[in-house]
Design a protein around this motif. Structure first.
Motif, short mmCIF file in Angstrom:
data_model
loop_
_atom_site.label_atom_id
_atom_site.label_comp_id
_atom_site.label_asym_id
_atom_site.label_seq_id
_atom_site.Cartn_x
_atom_site.Cartn_y
_atom_site.Cartn_z
N LEU A 144 0.86 -1.17 0.00
CA LEU A 144 0.00 0.00 0.00
C LEU A 144 0.90 1.22 0.00
O LEU A 144 1.75 1.38 0.90
CB LEU A 144 -0.91 0.01 1.23
N ASP A 145 0.76 2.05 -1.03
CA ASP A 145 1.65 3.21 -1.20
C ASP A 145 3.12 2.82 -1.13
O ASP A 145 3.96 3.53 -0.57
CB ASP A 145 1.35 4.28 -0.14
N GLY A 146 3.44 1.65 -1.66
CA GLY A 146 4.82 1.20 -1.73
C GLY A 146 5.34 0.48 -0.51
O GLY A 146 6.45 -0.06 -0.54
N ALA A 147 4.57 0.41 0.56
CA ALA A 147 5.01 -0.25 1.80
C ALA A 147 4.29 -1.58 1.98
O ALA A 147 3.08 -1.68 1.74
CB ALA A 147 4.75 0.65 3.01
N GLU A 148 5.06 -2.62 2.39
CA GLU A 148 4.46 -3.92 2.67
C GLU A 148 3.46 -3.79 3.83
O GLU A 148 3.63 -2.95 4.72
CB GLU A 148 5.54 -4.94 3.05
N LEU A 149 2.44 -4.65 3.82
CA LEU A 149 1.42 -4.57 4.87
C LEU A 149 2.00 -4.72 6.27
O LEU A 149 1.54 -4.09 7.22
CB LEU A 149 0.35 -5.64 4.66
#
Length: 571
Positions: free
Chosen positions: A394-399
């Motif tokens: 999400l927005d480049g970051a892992e959950l």
């Protein structure tokens, strides 16, 4: 696993005892004072037999008796204090570990799957608290003082010391045999108790199905078989512990009388006095009592030791996750890259090579035949299941770069089984958050088209719905669960068969909810069989055998993939 607990999860022994060394030190001090005071009975008998009877001094006898009473009174107070302190240590251990045990109970099904019993950690904590709060620990604190009583027996007479030493060695041997005999039965009993608990919980959870389909007798027979194995395991454990406990108790009583007889023999030979004879019997009783107590409570000790071992295993299996640095909530996009995933604990993937990307304001409808992996994809997208391989961002970051609580604040999820809890409607919509605001609860209900339905309930938003929402209809449960998914205006909303129990009005509410998510700049993903559920989406993914067979704009995908086969038009 995340949480604020200060417990060192990697080492259960350190986790249990590290914070209570000071309190246990006080228990050890009280035990030492008690064992020293235990000498008062032997000293009293020595004085009575060797001085009072010889001098016929009543004042001396009265003074000695009053002093003995005072000593026993202090001893009793210390014993009560020691036991209460152990009880509070056990309760404190429980309170300290309870958040971690609850986290394990919640995480085992989604991290370790069926390999571990999610309720076992709670039973293990009960076993540890029960042992720490009982008499078992006092025996271990008293054991070091056996040597003192043994030395004093040698001071009385060498043969008395040798007799007590032999008795102590034999009782220690009984203790070792007890450990060997009870280890396997205790482990088997824990396993059978877990099996019985799982069956009982399944029967309770599916009581309506059982009643409707006449399954009670058949399941009753299965329960009798499981319960029979539990009783057999319980009997084996009880027999093993009781047998050795009886041996130790009878042996100690015999040795106490035997030492009394040995003392009498020494008195006859003029090698000891009557006071020595009586004192030796008392000292031997005190020397052997902690060992016998260990044998008696060895069953609880073994259960606690195995509980600690199981906790260590499950902590290691579920893993220890650090609390990540706080990131801002996502606002732009969702990206899945080569996702392979299956049930927790399994190595075989149900979905394979899933890749797609969605921007804020978009909605994706996921369709496909049964067992194509749609619900598995939903669980992975919400973070309930972790991918075996690949990345979900999400927005480049892992959950997992967000904590569970933070991630839950921007993800909404409506699973197929709904999963409501015993409590009020408002509490369920607010996800039981203590800081929930009434306006946010009502807003979520209105977005889900559930506000009027809720207001018609007997107590409105304060209506208690029972476990699983048993007091509600299927449609009411679906609406309330949808409101819960929308609570707090989450960025990512995943709905798995959201219209399964809904009429036309309810389906319109689902469509309106999806539109509201898109208008608020969020992303909605809808798992569906019925085309009406994806009326408000702009993108469609068709799943087949765990893979995405087609992905793109809704009209394009439905017209190219589904319409030629079904002879229908896109909704």
């Amino acid at each position: 696993m995340r949480g604020s607990s200060s417990v060192a999860r990697g080492d259960p022994l350190r986790m249990i005892f590290a914070g209570y060394r000071g309190a246990l030190g006080w228990v050890a001090l009280f035990s030492g004072v008690m064992n020293l005071l235990m000498l008062a009975g032997s000293i009293y008998m020595l004085q009575v037999y060797d001085r009072v009877l010889a001098s016929h001094s009543v004042p001396t006898l009265v003074a000695l008796t009053l002093m003995l009473f005072a000593v026993f009174l202090v001893q009793g107070l210390i014993d009560v204090t020691r036991q209460r302190l152990l009880t509070r240590i056990g309760a404190a251990i429980d309170r300290r570990l309870a958040p971690d045990i609850f986290a394990l109970t919640a995480e085992i099904p989604v991290r370790a799957g069926a390999r571990h019993d999610a309720l076992q950690p709670s039973r293990d904590l009960d076993a540890i608290r029960a042992f720490m709060s009982g008499l078992g620990p006092t025996a271990f604190f008293d054991l070091p003082w056996v040597s003192l009583f043994l030395v004093l027996c040698f001071f009385l007479h060498i043969w008395i010391g040798i007799a007590v030493l032999i008795a102590a060695v034999l009782l220690i041997l009984v203790t070792l045999l007890t450990d060997r005999a009870t280890r396997a039965p205790t482990r088997d009993l824990a396993q059978e108790a877990a099996s019985r608990g799982r069956l009982t919980e399944a029967v309770r959870r599916n009581a309506e199905t059982i009643a409707a389909m006449g399954m009670r007798q058949a399941l009753g027979a299965r329960y009798q078989a499981v319960h029979g194995r539990y009783l057999a395991a319980s009997g084996r454990q009880a027999d093993a512990g009781a047998g050795y406990g009886t041996v130790s108790r009878v042996f100690r009583m015999f040795m106490q009388s035997a030492v009394l007889g040995l003392g009498a023999y020494l008195v006859i030979r003029g090698e000891a006095t009557g006071g020595v004879m009586i004192a030796a019997s008392i000292l031997m009783g005190r020397a052997l009592a902690p060992i016998e107590l260990c044998v008696t409570h060895w069953k609880g000790f073994v259960a606690a030791r195995q509980a600690l071992a199981r906790l260590k295993t499950i902590f290691g299996a579920v893993g220890v996750a650090r609390e990540p640095m706080a990131l801002p909530a996502p606002k732009r996009m969702l990206t899945a890259e080569q996702i392979f995933a299956g049930p927790p604990g399994a190595q075989d993937a149900i979905i394979s090579g899933i890749s797609f990307s969605l921007l804020a304001g978009q909605a994706l409808g996921v369709i496909g035949p049964s067992a194509s992996g749609k619900s598995t994809l939903a669980r992975v997208l919400t973070g309930a299941w972790k991918p075996l391989r690949g990345s979900l961002r999400l927005d480049g970051a892992e959950l997992d770069q967000w904590s569970d609580e933070a991630r839950g604040s921007f993800i909404g999820y409506l699973p197929q089984d709904i999963g409501l809890f015993d409590g009020t409607v408002a509490e369920n919509i607010a996800r039981f958050r203590l800081d929930a605001e009434a306006d946010a609860i009502v807003e979520a209900a209105r977005t889900a088209g559930a506000d009027e339905v809720i207001r018609r309930l007997p107590d409105g938003y304060d209506t208690r719905i029972g476990e699983g929402g048993i007091t509600l209809s299927g449609g009411q449960r679906q609406r309330i669960a949808l409101a819960r998914a929308l609570y707090g205006s989450p960025f990512l909303v995943v709905l798995d068969e959201p219209n399964a129990n809904l009429d036309a009005e309810g389906e319109a509410a689902v469509t309106g909810a999806i539109q509201a998510v898109r208008q608020a700049g969020g992303i909605a993903i809808v798992i569906a069989h019925r085309p009406s559920a994806i009326a408000a989406v702009d993108m469609v993914a068709v799943m087949k055998e765990g893979r995405i067979a087609a992905f793109g704009p809704k009209d394009e995908v439905l017209n190219k993939v589904l319409a030629p086969r079904a002879g229908t038009r896109a909704p």
